[in-house]
Design a protein around this motif. Structure first.
Motif, mmCIF file in Angstrom:
data_model
loop_
_atom_site.group_PDB
_atom_site.id
_atom_site.type_symbol
_atom_site.label_atom_id
_atom_site.label_comp_id
_atom_site.label_asym_id
_atom_site.label_seq_id
_atom_site.Cartn_x
_atom_site.Cartn_y
_atom_site.Cartn_z
ATOM 1 N N VAL A 157 -4.359 6.411 0.553
ATOM 2 C CA VAL A 157 -3.762 5.093 0.351
ATOM 3 C C VAL A 157 -4.113 4.627 -1.053
ATOM 4 N N GLU A 158 -3.143 3.960 -1.686
ATOM 5 C CA GLU A 158 -3.360 3.468 -3.043
ATOM 6 C C GLU A 158 -2.722 2.095 -3.161
ATOM 7 N N THR A 159 -3.505 1.137 -3.618
ATOM 8 C CA THR A 159 -2.990 -0.221 -3.762
ATOM 9 C C THR A 159 -3.939 -0.989 -4.679
ATOM 10 N N SER A 160 -3.709 -2.287 -4.796
ATOM 11 C CA SER A 160 -4.730 -3.120 -5.429
ATOM 12 C C SER A 160 -5.040 -4.279 -4.484
ATOM 13 N N VAL B 289 0.847 -1.200 0.000
ATOM 14 C CA VAL B 289 0.000 0.000 0.000
ATOM 15 C C VAL B 289 0.879 1.246 0.000
ATOM 16 N N ASN B 290 0.685 2.106 -0.995
ATOM 17 C CA ASN B 290 1.385 3.398 -1.022
ATOM 18 C C ASN B 290 0.587 4.403 -0.204
ATOM 19 N N VAL B 291 1.197 4.899 0.852
ATOM 20 C CA VAL B 291 0.541 5.898 1.695
ATOM 21 C C VAL B 291 1.179 7.245 1.409
HETATM 22 C C1 LIG Z 1 3.295 2.564 -5.386
HETATM 23 O O1 LIG Z 1 4.506 3.305 -5.578
HETATM 24 C C2 LIG Z 1 5.470 2.627 -6.369
HETATM 25 C C3 LIG Z 1 6.722 3.479 -6.372
HETATM 26 O O2 LIG Z 1 6.452 4.830 -6.611
HETATM 27 C C4 LIG Z 1 4.900 2.448 -7.779
HETATM 28 O O3 LIG Z 1 5.815 1.744 -8.573
HETATM 29 C C5 LIG Z 1 3.604 1.631 -7.664
HETATM 30 O O4 LIG Z 1 3.002 1.517 -8.938
HETATM 31 C C6 LIG Z 1 2.636 2.302 -6.725
HETATM 32 N N1 LIG Z 1 1.479 1.447 -6.544
HETATM 33 C C7 LIG Z 1 0.235 1.894 -6.672
HETATM 34 C C8 LIG Z 1 -0.858 0.906 -6.468
HETATM 35 O O5 LIG Z 1 -0.017 3.054 -6.942
#
Ligand SMILES: *[C@@H]1O[C@H](CO)[C@@H](O)[C@H](O)[C@H]1NC(C)=O
Ligand SMILES: *[C@@H]1O[C@H](CO)[C@@H](O)[C@H](O)[C@H]1NC(C)=O
Ligand SMILES: *[C@@H]1O[C@H](CO)[C@@H](O)[C@H](O)[C@H]1NC(C)=O
Ligand SMILES: *[C@@H]1O[C@H](CO)[C@@H](O)[C@H](O)[C@H]1NC(C)=O
Ligand SMILES: *[C@@H]1O[C@H](CO)[C@@H](O)[C@H](O)[C@H]1NC(C)=O
Ligand SMILES: *[C@@H]1O[C@H](CO)[C@@H](O)[C@H](O)[C@H]1NC(C)=O
Length: 218
Positions: A157-160, A88-90
């Motif tokens: 938050v961004e993820t899958s 998860v990118n926070v």
């Molecule tokens: C999260 O961040 C990484 C590095 O910046 C990137 O490669 C990845 O695609 C990002 N994931 C999402 C789900 O945005």
């Protein structure tokens, strides 16, 4: 009991046929319910449980402390499926319009187990961490807090994620993106109220299960 009484009254053939038909109807209903619950899944919830910025804490003399201390909560409301999170990118922002990020953090992948319908409880996974800010203007933030009583930050938050699907399978990954505005006061901490979880789904399932089992035993 009712079965024997019904046989005496209507005869065995009629009763057996009626009971068989009823069994099929309940079976069909059970199948429909299971299919519906696999197709229409409710998405997981995201909350900010805690956000603390010591540099904005009036009771400390730590204006050089760049830490942001946080507890983020991920909640699964499904009773039939676990939720699988990719990393998860926070991102932390110093305003609600998210035009200026002040810190990034990545939570490694994790799983939130299905809720326990018997306990009427959603499953919650809390992820805590500390990250240093870059580019947060502490003096301006303090002035804003002094003037308004608070400053609004934003955590996104961004993820899958994937769900379990009919027990044996998993759904495809889909994008999961959420954000919350968080008000920080002069204690440096957010004033977060307690959240009320949505339980209607587990309640509904409990009722369906009770209803089905009650009728089949008769
Ligand atoms: C999260 O961040 C990484 C590095 O910046 C990137 O490669 C990845 O695609 C990002 N994931 C999402 C789900 O945005
Ligand atoms: C904070 O530091 C200033 C100057 O260094 C000092 O005057 C003040 O008493 C300190 N306050 C606290 C709460 O430590
Ligand atoms: C910043 O403040 C936190 C909480 O008071 C503390 O745990 C941490 O060690 C401090 N960091 C620095 C670099 O002073
Ligand atoms: C972000 O937007 C706010 C309000 O629209 C503005 O005051 C601020 O200067 C912007 N910040 C940046 C870094 O663009
Ligand atoms: C956070 O990550 C984004 C995208 O990778 C980047 O544009 C931004 O500068 C980073 N912010 C900080 C404070 O490191
Ligand atoms: C944050 O900065 C402090 C002081 O520069 C450093 O000691 C600490 O390791 C940093 N923390 C993180 C999580 O990078």
């Amino acid at each position: 009991m009712r079965y024997l009484a019904d046989i005496q009254r209507y005869g065995r053939d009629v009763v057996d046929r009626a009971y068989t038909i009823r069994c099929y109807i309940w079976l069909a209903i059970a199948v429909i319910v299971i299919v519906l619950f696999n197709i229409c899944q409710v998405s997981p919830l995201f909350y900010v449980r805690r956000l603390y910025i010591p540099a904005l804490d009036k009771s400390l003399n730590s204006s050089t402390n760049a830490s942001i201390i946080f507890d983020l909560s991920f909640i699964n409301r499904e009773i039939l499926s676990n939720v699988y999170y990719d990393p998860v990118n926070v991102t932390f922002y110093d305003s609600p319009n998210q035009n200026h990020s002040i810190a990034n953090f990545t939570i490694p992948e994790f799983t939130v187990k299905q809720s326990e319908y018997k306990a009427f409880k959603s499953t919650e996974e809390v992820k805590s961490g500390v990250v240093n800010t870059t580019g947060l203007d502490f003096e301006a933030a303090k002035r804003e807090i002094a003037a308004n009583g608070f400053k609004v930050f934003h955590v996104s938050v961004e993820t899958s994620v994937r769900h379990d699907y009919y027990v044996f399978w998993k759904t495809k990954r889909y994008v999961y993106k959420r954000g919350k505005d968080v008000k920080i006061g002069d204690t440096g901490a957010a004033n977060l109220g307690k959240d009320i979880f949505v339980w209607f789904r587990v309640t509904l399932v409990g009722l369906v299960v009770m209803f089905l089992s009650a009728d089949i035993y008769f």
